[in-house]
Write an enzyme that holds these catalytic residues in place. Structure first.
Site, PDB file in Angstrom:
ATOM      1  N   SER A 199    -129.607  50.847 -50.819  1.00 26.65           N
ATOM      2  CA  SER A 199    -129.276  49.353 -50.678  1.00 26.65           C
ATOM      3  C   SER A 199    -129.525  49.691 -48.616  1.00 26.65           C
ATOM      4  O   SER A 199    -129.067  50.742 -47.870  1.00 26.65           O
ATOM      5  CB  SER A 199    -127.921  48.968 -50.198  1.00 26.65           C
ATOM      6  N   ALA A 200    -130.416  48.673 -47.523  1.00 25.68           N
ATOM      7  CA  ALA A 200    -130.022  48.778 -46.060  1.00 25.68           C
ATOM      8  C   ALA A 200    -128.850  48.765 -45.804  1.00 25.68           C
ATOM      9  O   ALA A 200    -128.238  48.950 -44.738  1.00 25.68           O
ATOM     10  CB  ALA A 200    -130.103  47.308 -45.858  1.00 25.68           C
ATOM     11  N   TYR A 230    -118.497  50.218 -51.760  1.00 20.78           N
ATOM     12  CA  TYR A 230    -119.442  49.594 -51.747  1.00 20.78           C
ATOM     13  C   TYR A 230    -120.720  50.420 -51.235  1.00 20.78           C
ATOM     14  O   TYR A 230    -121.491  50.861 -51.761  1.00 20.78           O
ATOM     15  CB  TYR A 230    -120.552  47.931 -51.586  1.00 20.78           C
ATOM     16  N   LYS A 275    -123.072  54.130 -52.416  1.00 21.46           N
ATOM     17  CA  LYS A 275    -124.480  54.051 -52.314  1.00 21.46           C
ATOM     18  C   LYS A 275    -125.217  55.472 -50.959  1.00 21.46           C
ATOM     19  O   LYS A 275    -125.770  56.358 -51.642  1.00 21.46           O
ATOM     20  CB  LYS A 275    -125.409  52.914 -51.396  1.00 21.46           C
ATOM     21  N   TYR A 299    -133.554  48.409 -50.336  1.00 23.25           N
ATOM     22  CA  TYR A 299    -133.412  47.308 -49.956  1.00 23.25           C
ATOM     23  C   TYR A 299    -132.631  46.852 -49.109  1.00 23.25           C
ATOM     24  O   TYR A 299    -131.867  46.521 -49.135  1.00 23.25           O
ATOM     25  CB  TYR A 299    -132.995  46.320 -51.551  1.00 23.25           C
ATOM     26  N   SER A 348    -121.651  26.804 -45.833  1.00 27.30           N
ATOM     27  CA  SER A 348    -121.583  27.106 -44.343  1.00 27.30           C
ATOM     28  C   SER A 348    -122.058  28.097 -43.840  1.00 27.30           C
ATOM     29  O   SER A 348    -122.753  29.065 -44.381  1.00 27.30           O
ATOM     30  CB  SER A 348    -119.982  27.993 -44.782  1.00 27.30           C
TER      31      SER A 348
HETATM   32  P1  NAD Z   1    -127.109  42.708 -61.137  1.00 28.36           P
HETATM   33  O1  NAD Z   1    -125.493  43.014 -61.140  1.00 28.36           O
HETATM   34  O2  NAD Z   1    -127.395  42.118 -62.061  1.00 28.36           O
HETATM   35  O3  NAD Z   1    -127.676  44.401 -61.959  1.00 28.36           O
HETATM   36  C1  NAD Z   1    -126.670  45.359 -62.541  1.00 28.36           C
HETATM   37  C2  NAD Z   1    -127.049  45.534 -64.094  1.00 28.36           C
HETATM   38  O4  NAD Z   1    -126.374  46.788 -64.339  1.00 28.36           O
HETATM   39  C3  NAD Z   1    -126.130  44.322 -65.118  1.00 28.36           C
HETATM   40  O5  NAD Z   1    -127.215  43.913 -65.738  1.00 28.36           O
HETATM   41  C4  NAD Z   1    -124.971  45.461 -65.520  1.00 28.36           C
HETATM   42  O6  NAD Z   1    -124.451  44.276 -65.980  1.00 28.36           O
HETATM   43  C5  NAD Z   1    -125.550  46.850 -65.775  1.00 28.36           C
HETATM   44  N1  NAD Z   1    -124.348  47.764 -65.136  1.00 28.36           N
HETATM   45  C6  NAD Z   1    -123.207  47.318 -64.096  1.00 28.36           C
HETATM   46  N2  NAD Z   1    -122.571  48.770 -64.468  1.00 28.36           N
HETATM   47  C7  NAD Z   1    -122.861  49.660 -65.668  1.00 28.36           C
HETATM   48  C8  NAD Z   1    -122.578  50.405 -66.291  1.00 28.36           C
HETATM   49  N3  NAD Z   1    -121.389  51.550 -65.963  1.00 28.36           N
HETATM   50  N4  NAD Z   1    -122.831  50.814 -67.615  1.00 28.36           N
HETATM   51  C9  NAD Z   1    -124.504  50.412 -67.185  1.00 28.36           C
HETATM   52  N5  NAD Z   1    -124.992  49.440 -67.624  1.00 28.36           N
HETATM   53  C10 NAD Z   1    -124.335  48.842 -66.255  1.00 28.36           C
HETATM   54  O7  NAD Z   1    -127.525  43.352 -59.729  1.00 28.36           O
HETATM   55  P2  NAD Z   1    -128.493  43.514 -59.038  1.00 28.36           P
HETATM   56  O8  NAD Z   1    -128.758  42.181 -58.106  1.00 28.36           O
HETATM   57  O9  NAD Z   1    -129.824  43.297 -60.222  1.00 28.36           O
HETATM   58  O10 NAD Z   1    -128.881  45.148 -57.980  1.00 28.36           O
HETATM   59  C11 NAD Z   1    -129.243  45.931 -59.367  1.00 28.36           C
HETATM   60  C12 NAD Z   1    -129.012  47.039 -58.505  1.00 28.36           C
HETATM   61  O11 NAD Z   1    -129.108  46.973 -56.486  1.00 28.36           O
HETATM   62  C13 NAD Z   1    -127.766  47.018 -58.133  1.00 28.36           C
HETATM   63  O12 NAD Z   1    -127.367  48.918 -57.762  1.00 28.36           O
HETATM   64  C14 NAD Z   1    -127.302  46.965 -56.252  1.00 28.36           C
HETATM   65  O13 NAD Z   1    -126.578  47.708 -55.582  1.00 28.36           O
HETATM   66  C15 NAD Z   1    -128.438  47.328 -56.008  1.00 28.36           C
HETATM   67  N6  NAD Z   1    -128.921  45.793 -54.726  1.00 28.36           N
HETATM   68  C16 NAD Z   1    -128.832  44.876 -55.311  1.00 28.36           C
HETATM   69  C17 NAD Z   1    -129.592  44.200 -53.044  1.00 28.36           C
HETATM   70  C18 NAD Z   1    -129.314  42.614 -53.698  1.00 28.36           C
HETATM   71  O14 NAD Z   1    -129.005  42.029 -52.557  1.00 28.36           O
HETATM   72  N7  NAD Z   1    -129.103  42.319 -55.202  1.00 28.36           N
HETATM   73  C19 NAD Z   1    -129.159  44.262 -52.716  1.00 28.36           C
HETATM   74  C20 NAD Z   1    -129.197  45.986 -51.760  1.00 28.36           C
HETATM   75  C21 NAD Z   1    -128.793  46.916 -53.461  1.00 28.36           C
HETATM   76  N1  UDP Z   2    -124.602  33.214 -45.469  1.00 27.63           N
HETATM   77  C1  UDP Z   2    -123.961  32.616 -44.494  1.00 27.63           C
HETATM   78  N2  UDP Z   2    -123.584  31.431 -45.380  1.00 27.63           N
HETATM   79  C2  UDP Z   2    -122.615  32.406 -46.057  1.00 27.63           C
HETATM   80  C3  UDP Z   2    -123.675  33.329 -46.839  1.00 27.63           C
HETATM   81  C4  UDP Z   2    -124.621  33.834 -46.074  1.00 27.63           C
HETATM   82  O1  UDP Z   2    -124.477  32.618 -43.456  1.00 27.63           O
HETATM   83  O2  UDP Z   2    -122.633  31.259 -47.733  1.00 27.63           O
HETATM   84  C5  UDP Z   2    -125.463  34.021 -43.477  1.00 27.63           C
HETATM   85  C6  UDP Z   2    -124.768  35.639 -43.066  1.00 27.63           C
HETATM   86  O3  UDP Z   2    -123.367  35.606 -42.737  1.00 27.63           O
HETATM   87  C7  UDP Z   2    -125.800  36.554 -43.448  1.00 27.63           C
HETATM   88  C8  UDP Z   2    -126.943  35.971 -43.585  1.00 27.63           C
HETATM   89  O4  UDP Z   2    -126.455  34.655 -45.005  1.00 27.63           O
HETATM   90  O5  UDP Z   2    -126.096  36.212 -42.135  1.00 27.63           O
HETATM   91  C9  UDP Z   2    -126.829  36.526 -45.986  1.00 27.63           C
HETATM   92  O6  UDP Z   2    -126.156  36.656 -46.251  1.00 27.63           O
HETATM   93  P1  UDP Z   2    -125.800  37.759 -47.703  1.00 27.63           P
HETATM   94  O7  UDP Z   2    -124.856  38.066 -47.930  1.00 27.63           O
HETATM   95  O8  UDP Z   2    -127.015  36.951 -48.106  1.00 27.63           O
HETATM   96  O9  UDP Z   2    -126.869  39.121 -47.145  1.00 27.63           O
HETATM   97  P2  UDP Z   2    -126.447  40.390 -45.837  1.00 27.63           P
HETATM   98  O10 UDP Z   2    -125.353  39.812 -45.355  1.00 27.63           O
HETATM   99  O11 UDP Z   2    -125.842  41.055 -47.231  1.00 27.63           O
HETATM  100  O12 UDP Z   2    -127.024  40.515 -45.449  1.00 27.63           O
END
Ligand code: NAD
Ligand code: UDP
Length: 345
Positions: free
Chosen positions: A126-127, A150, A154, A178, A217
């Site tokens: 993640s970023a 969290y 990562k 990501y 908000s």
């Molecule tokens: P998500 O919660 O929808 O998917 C994660 C999946 O992992 C779920 O289906 C959950 O049931 C499964 N899981 C959780 N713990 C487990 C375990 N111990 N064993 C087996 N399965 C397990 O989340 P997502 O948004 O699809 O994210 C996927 C990955 O990408 C995560 O690692 C998350 O940290 C990373 N990520 C997500 C974002 C985002 O904004 N969604 C951004 C950056 C990184």
């Molecule tokens: N944000 C917002 N209202 C919300 C959720 C998010 O104004 O209810 C803003 C937040 O402050 C950030 C941007 O939207 O500037 C993206 O937030 P998000 O939580 O989606 O991603 P992250 O902060 O993790 O990049």
């Protein structure tokens, strides 16, 4: 290219889109997921989109005996690891749970891979590992420094992968960092289905648009950005999923045989403010999307967007969908599935 790919967390938001794109590219995906944050209906819909059988093996990545059975039953070539917990606030309240599931899960999965001589991993990073960056756009060589448990999970997993690749050149690993994944598959059959009140901007606006919440908000209007609201690099989840296919192909073909663990940014390279996003949602939905500017959210940063050139040069991958397409597809999913996977349209 062909091959069998274990997709850990493949039933979740991003994983379900990854599985669809893997199948479209000719791979055989196998989902491992403990359903902690997803419903079996997702895998059913993924198989329908893919037009193929996609096994959903329900179990935990910390369960070595379960994983041994999975690796014995399927001839796995590569693992894409998306399983884990992802809520920043929850990680501050329950750090041990996050270290257990995320770090413990990654170690358990890597140990099972080693037992079964599978040594290729694509990891969901993640970023957030950049913390508060000194400038934007962000390149992969920027200093890392997570600001919450969290993010630290990562970074720790990236370091574990780096140590593993350094210890044995047979291992190859890529961490995809990501930026802000949003949107949904164009079929509107799969998408993000958050529990409770959404933390993230897109799912929150989607619920405002559909009438489940009164207004957005906007967290802070006094950042040093063009309109004072936070700027992020939103990326369509289908673009993101396609980058996983490219990374898997590059690892399997040997094109990425660098002898080192590689972190790669996945973003569009463009930053949009919260108000830019509100306007794009208005265009996509023809709905008003009321909002109110409130206090900043603790821990938020002003601006975060990627320099995505490494992904272009190493993976031949570029984002194709723009902000309007992200809103259109997120809205199509939300409006046809107002209660997520619970009540199909
Ligand atoms: P998500 O919660 O929808 O998917 C994660 C999946 O992992 C779920 O289906 C959950 O049931 C499964 N899981 C959780 N713990 C487990 C375990 N111990 N064993 C087996 N399965 C397990 O989340 P997502 O948004 O699809 O994210 C996927 C990955 O990408 C995560 O690692 C998350 O940290 C990373 N990520 C997500 C974002 C985002 O904004 N969604 C951004 C950056 C990184
Ligand atoms: N944000 C917002 N209202 C919300 C959720 C998010 O104004 O209810 C803003 C937040 O402050 C950030 C941007 O939207 O500037 C993206 O937030 P998000 O939580 O989606 O991603 P992250 O902060 O993790 O990049």
């Amino acid at each position: 290219m062909t091959g069998t790919i274990l997709v850990a967390g493949g039933n979740g938001y991003i994983g379900s889109h990854v599985v669809v794109e893997l199948a479209a590219a000719g791979f055989r995906p196998v989902i491992v997921d403990n359903l902690a944050n997803s419903k079996p209906e997702a895998a059913r819909r993924v198989a329908a989109i893919a037009g193929a059988k996609v096994p959903l093996l329900v179990g935990d990545v910390r369960d070595g005996a379960f994983l041994d059975a999975v690796f014995e039953a399927h001839d796995i070539d590569l693992v894409i690891h998306l399983a884990g917990l992802k809520a920043v606030g929850e990680s501050v309240a329950e750090p041990l749970r996050y270290y257990d599931v995320n770090v413990g899960g990654a170690v358990g999965l890597l140990a099972a891979m080693r037992r079964h001589r599978v040594r290729r991993m694509v990891f969901s990073s993640s970023a957030t590992v950049y913390g508060d960056p000194v400038s934007v756009p962000i390149t992969e060589d920027f200093a890392t420094g997570a600001t919450n448990p969290y993010g630290r999970t990562k970074l720790m997993i990236e370091e574990i992968l780096a140590d593993l690749v350094a210890s044995d050149p047979a291992w190859r690993a890529v961490s995809l960092r990501y930026f802000n994944p949003v949107g949904a598959h164009e079929s509107a059959q799969i998408g993000e289905d958050p529990n409770g009140i959404p933390n993230n901007l897109f799912p929150f606006i989607a619920q405002v648009a559909v009438g489940r919440r009164e207004k957005l908000s906007v967290f802070g209007g006094d950042y040093g950005t063009p309109d004072g609201t936070g700027v992020r690099d939103y990326i369509h989840v289908v673009d993101l999923a396609r980058a996983h296919v490219k990374a898997a192909e590059a690892l399997l073909s040997g094109a990425l045989a660098t002898g080192a663990h590689l972190p790669i940014n996945l973003g569009t390279g463009r930053g949009f403010s919260v108000l830019d996003v509100v306007h794009a949602w208005r265009r996509a939905t023809n709905r008003p999307i009321p909002y109110e500017v409130v206090e900043r959210r603790p821990g938020d940063i002003a601006a975060c967007y990627a320099d995505p050139r490494l992904a272009a040069s190493l993976l031949d991958w570029r984002a194709g969908f723009d902000l309007d397409a992200m809103c259109r597809d997120h809205w199509r999913w939300q409006s046809r599935n107002p209660n997520g996977y619970e009540e199909a349209a």
